[in-house]
Design a protein around this motif. Structure first.
Motif, PDB file in Angstrom:
ATOM      1  N   ALA A  53      33.435  75.417  37.023  1.00 35.94           N
ATOM      2  CA  ALA A  53      32.626  74.574  36.127  1.00 35.94           C
ATOM      3  C   ALA A  53      31.471  73.855  36.659  1.00 35.94           C
ATOM      4  O   ALA A  53      30.290  73.470  36.198  1.00 35.94           O
ATOM      5  CB  ALA A  53      33.559  73.436  35.555  1.00 35.94           C
ATOM      6  N   GLU A  54      31.390  73.891  38.007  1.00 36.02           N
ATOM      7  CA  GLU A  54      30.312  73.662  38.797  1.00 36.02           C
ATOM      8  C   GLU A  54      29.330  74.520  39.218  1.00 36.02           C
ATOM      9  O   GLU A  54      28.502  74.482  40.010  1.00 36.02           O
ATOM     10  CB  GLU A  54      30.637  72.925  40.182  1.00 36.02           C
ATOM     11  CG  GLU A  54      31.547  71.588  39.986  1.00 36.02           C
ATOM     12  CD  GLU A  54      31.683  70.968  41.390  1.00 36.02           C
ATOM     13  OE1 GLU A  54      30.813  70.995  42.497  1.00 36.02           O
ATOM     14  OE2 GLU A  54      32.941  70.312  41.586  1.00 36.02           O
ATOM     15  N   GLY A  55      29.674  75.885  38.563  1.00 34.50           N
ATOM     16  CA  GLY A  55      28.733  77.129  39.134  1.00 34.50           C
ATOM     17  C   GLY A  55      29.281  77.624  40.507  1.00 34.50           C
ATOM     18  O   GLY A  55      28.376  78.497  40.830  1.00 34.50           O
ATOM     19  N   LEU A  56      30.473  77.064  40.818  1.00 37.28           N
ATOM     20  CA  LEU A  56      30.926  77.792  42.265  1.00 37.28           C
ATOM     21  C   LEU A  56      31.878  78.873  41.681  1.00 37.28           C
ATOM     22  O   LEU A  56      33.301  78.531  41.726  1.00 37.28           O
ATOM     23  CB  LEU A  56      31.649  76.856  42.947  1.00 37.28           C
ATOM     24  CG  LEU A  56      30.384  75.566  43.489  1.00 37.28           C
ATOM     25  CD1 LEU A  56      31.288  74.629  44.167  1.00 37.28           C
ATOM     26  CD2 LEU A  56      29.273  76.125  44.251  1.00 37.28           C
ATOM     27  N   THR A  57      31.657  79.944  41.203  1.00 39.27           N
ATOM     28  CA  THR A  57      32.445  81.140  40.606  1.00 39.27           C
ATOM     29  C   THR A  57      33.134  81.745  41.662  1.00 39.27           C
ATOM     30  O   THR A  57      34.099  82.761  41.120  1.00 39.27           O
ATOM     31  CB  THR A  57      31.648  81.956  39.635  1.00 39.27           C
ATOM     32  OG1 THR A  57      30.669  82.429  40.296  1.00 39.27           O
ATOM     33  CG2 THR A  57      31.242  80.996  38.606  1.00 39.27           C
ATOM     34  N   GLU A  58      33.015  81.802  42.939  1.00 38.87           N
ATOM     35  CA  GLU A  58      33.502  82.818  43.864  1.00 38.87           C
ATOM     36  C   GLU A  58      34.778  82.130  44.484  1.00 38.87           C
ATOM     37  O   GLU A  58      35.208  82.653  45.727  1.00 38.87           O
ATOM     38  CB  GLU A  58      32.590  83.043  45.199  1.00 38.87           C
ATOM     39  CG  GLU A  58      31.577  83.995  44.734  1.00 38.87           C
ATOM     40  CD  GLU A  58      31.852  85.332  44.220  1.00 38.87           C
ATOM     41  OE1 GLU A  58      32.768  86.017  45.272  1.00 38.87           O
ATOM     42  OE2 GLU A  58      31.455  85.816  43.305  1.00 38.87           O
ATOM     43  N   ALA A  59      35.620  81.339  43.839  1.00 43.97           N
ATOM     44  CA  ALA A  59      36.937  80.851  43.831  1.00 43.97           C
ATOM     45  C   ALA A  59      37.977  81.766  43.420  1.00 43.97           C
ATOM     46  O   ALA A  59      37.720  81.953  42.137  1.00 43.97           O
ATOM     47  CB  ALA A  59      36.926  79.388  43.682  1.00 43.97           C
ATOM     48  N   THR A  60      38.969  82.001  44.136  1.00 44.13           N
ATOM     49  CA  THR A  60      40.258  82.562  43.350  1.00 44.13           C
ATOM     50  C   THR A  60      41.454  81.983  43.978  1.00 44.13           C
ATOM     51  O   THR A  60      41.743  81.747  45.240  1.00 44.13           O
ATOM     52  CB  THR A  60      40.273  83.911  44.089  1.00 44.13           C
ATOM     53  OG1 THR A  60      39.030  85.034  44.103  1.00 44.13           O
ATOM     54  CG2 THR A  60      41.514  84.821  43.531  1.00 44.13           C
ATOM     55  N   ALA A  61      42.062  81.641  43.012  1.00 45.66           N
ATOM     56  CA  ALA A  61      43.411  80.878  43.074  1.00 45.66           C
ATOM     57  C   ALA A  61      44.526  81.612  43.664  1.00 45.66           C
ATOM     58  O   ALA A  61      44.770  82.771  43.007  1.00 45.66           O
ATOM     59  CB  ALA A  61      43.712  80.059  41.864  1.00 45.66           C
ATOM     60  N   VAL A  62      45.291  81.265  44.637  1.00 42.97           N
ATOM     61  CA  VAL A  62      46.431  82.283  45.078  1.00 42.97           C
ATOM     62  C   VAL A  62      47.425  81.067  45.538  1.00 42.97           C
ATOM     63  O   VAL A  62      47.355  80.073  46.060  1.00 42.97           O
ATOM     64  CB  VAL A  62      46.002  82.803  46.459  1.00 42.97           C
ATOM     65  CG1 VAL A  62      46.873  83.926  47.028  1.00 42.97           C
ATOM     66  CG2 VAL A  62      44.576  83.739  46.151  1.00 42.97           C
ATOM     67  N   ALA A  63      48.670  81.676  45.259  1.00 45.72           N
ATOM     68  CA  ALA A  63      49.933  80.559  45.455  1.00 45.72           C
ATOM     69  C   ALA A  63      50.479  81.201  46.936  1.00 45.72           C
ATOM     70  O   ALA A  63      50.229  82.391  47.299  1.00 45.72           O
ATOM     71  CB  ALA A  63      51.055  80.840  44.655  1.00 45.72           C
ATOM     72  N   CYS A  64      50.781  80.104  47.690  1.00 42.29           N
ATOM     73  CA  CYS A  64      51.149  80.257  49.236  1.00 42.29           C
ATOM     74  C   CYS A  64      51.738  79.317  49.478  1.00 42.29           C
ATOM     75  O   CYS A  64      51.455  78.142  49.356  1.00 42.29           O
ATOM     76  CB  CYS A  64      49.828  80.527  50.293  1.00 42.29           C
ATOM     77  SG  CYS A  64      50.405  80.863  51.842  1.00 42.29           S
ATOM     78  N   ASP A  65      52.988  79.422  50.004  1.00 44.17           N
ATOM     79  CA  ASP A  65      53.931  78.437  50.651  1.00 44.17           C
ATOM     80  C   ASP A  65      53.596  78.693  52.271  1.00 44.17           C
ATOM     81  O   ASP A  65      54.341  79.762  52.843  1.00 44.17           O
ATOM     82  CB  ASP A  65      55.383  78.750  50.178  1.00 44.17           C
ATOM     83  CG  ASP A  65      56.512  77.534  50.844  1.00 44.17           C
ATOM     84  OD1 ASP A  65      56.044  77.029  51.763  1.00 44.17           O
ATOM     85  OD2 ASP A  65      57.522  78.046  50.456  1.00 44.17           O
ATOM     86  N   VAL A  66      53.270  77.823  52.959  1.00 41.65           N
ATOM     87  CA  VAL A  66      52.889  78.232  54.359  1.00 41.65           C
ATOM     88  C   VAL A  66      54.144  77.851  55.357  1.00 41.65           C
ATOM     89  O   VAL A  66      54.022  78.490  56.462  1.00 41.65           O
ATOM     90  CB  VAL A  66      51.705  77.044  54.931  1.00 41.65           C
ATOM     91  CG1 VAL A  66      50.586  77.306  54.125  1.00 41.65           C
ATOM     92  CG2 VAL A  66      52.389  75.540  55.009  1.00 41.65           C
ATOM     93  N   THR A  67      55.405  77.491  54.595  1.00 45.37           N
ATOM     94  CA  THR A  67      56.706  77.636  55.510  1.00 45.37           C
ATOM     95  C   THR A  67      57.235  78.936  55.324  1.00 45.37           C
ATOM     96  O   THR A  67      58.114  79.055  56.187  1.00 45.37           O
ATOM     97  CB  THR A  67      57.348  76.507  54.890  1.00 45.37           C
ATOM     98  OG1 THR A  67      57.907  76.851  53.829  1.00 45.37           O
ATOM     99  CG2 THR A  67      56.786  75.170  55.124  1.00 45.37           C
ATOM    100  N   ASP A  68      56.650  79.927  54.490  1.00 47.48           N
ATOM    101  CA  ASP A  68      57.370  81.090  54.132  1.00 47.48           C
ATOM    102  C   ASP A  68      56.536  82.170  55.020  1.00 47.48           C
ATOM    103  O   ASP A  68      55.227  82.427  54.609  1.00 47.48           O
ATOM    104  CB  ASP A  68      57.443  81.368  52.804  1.00 47.48           C
ATOM    105  CG  ASP A  68      58.012  82.832  52.482  1.00 47.48           C
ATOM    106  OD1 ASP A  68      57.923  83.587  53.205  1.00 47.48           O
ATOM    107  OD2 ASP A  68      58.738  82.867  51.317  1.00 47.48           O
ATOM    108  N   GLU A  69      57.046  83.075  55.835  1.00 51.26           N
ATOM    109  CA  GLU A  69      56.074  83.884  56.843  1.00 51.26           C
ATOM    110  C   GLU A  69      55.566  85.006  55.724  1.00 51.26           C
ATOM    111  O   GLU A  69      54.421  85.438  56.048  1.00 51.26           O
ATOM    112  CB  GLU A  69      56.848  84.626  58.052  1.00 51.26           C
ATOM    113  CG  GLU A  69      56.174  85.457  58.715  1.00 51.26           C
ATOM    114  CD  GLU A  69      56.764  85.923  60.038  1.00 51.26           C
ATOM    115  OE1 GLU A  69      56.173  86.355  60.847  1.00 51.26           O
ATOM    116  OE2 GLU A  69      57.975  85.370  60.051  1.00 51.26           O
TER     117      GLU A  69
END
Length: 246
Positions: A53-69
């Protein structure tokens, strides 16, 4: 819009809110493509939408649990397909309490997220950053340097990140992968907003600059460490704390 990170791909863990969100935003403003990673997939998606919405369109949402290798490995493999060059280990939690009354689970939870999560991030970022090299940024805390009463688990975890940073920097230097850490002080995040005014005022007495830090000031430090402005900086601990506990 700046171009310090033009054409580069960055991963930021714990990026749905707070300092992680600020760093993702800062990277995007400098031309990077950013994987906005968070254990809360819906929050990550909302963050990416807000950035767009700010014009920063190069963002991709990803799910990640950093405790899970496996989760961290999959995130690194996905980023590598886009040319991974920047990785920020930012995901963190709090479980405050006096040591005598803290259950072991409250200690282990901090170690799992902060220490194990950062170690896994360093491991897989180190494996997947390309031949041109890149930058890994670990988020420690001024509490990892000074120690904070009521936060023995947090201070232990954040101190461990300092050792991890230096050891990983030595291992990865031959591949031109730089590893540094940022030590934030009191920042204007949701955690600070929960403090009673008198508690915040008391903490600020330790800050020579006399004010709370703004999230963009951590983002600016991260942009510096991620960019070619810091090509001879590795194994460093950058305190962004207004001078607290210097």
């Amino acid at each position: 819009m700046g171009e310090l990170l033009s054409g580069r791909t960055a991963v930021v863990t714990g990026a749905a809110r707070g300092l992680g969100y600020a760093m993702a935003r800062g990277f995007l403003q400098q031309g990077a493509h950013v994987l906005v990673a968070d254990v809360d997939k819906d929050a990550a998606a909302a963050a990416a939408e807000q950035l767009a919405a700010e014009g920063l369109t190069e963002a991709t949402a990803v799910a990640c649990d950093v405790t899970d290798e496996l989760s961290v490995a999959e995130l690194a493999e996905r980023a590598a397909r886009h040319g991974l060059t920047i990785w920020v280990n930012n995901a963190g939690i709090l479980r405050n309490g006096d040591m005598a009354g803290m259950p072991l689970s409250g200690f282990r939870a901090l170690i799992d997220v902060h220490v194990q999560g950062s170690w896994l991030g360093c491991k897989y970022a180190g494996m997947h950053i390309g031949e041109g090299g890149g930058s890994i940024i670990n988020i420690s805390s001024i509490g990892g340097k000074a120690g904070l009463a009521g936060q023995t688990n947090y201070s232990t975890a954040k101190a461990a990140i300092l050792g991890l940073t230096k050891a990983a920097a030595k291992e990865l230097a031959p591949r031109n992968i730089r590893v540094n850490t940022i030590l934030p002080g009191i920042m204007r995040t949701a955690m600070a907003e929960q403090l009673a005014p008198e508690d915040l005022a008391a903490r600020l007495t330790d800050v020579p600059l006399g004010r709370i830090g703004e999230p963009h000031e951590i983002a600016d430090a991260a942009v510096f460490l991620a960019s070619d402005m810091s090509t001879f900086v590795t194994g460093a601990a950058l305190e962004v704390s207004g001078g607290r506990f210097m």
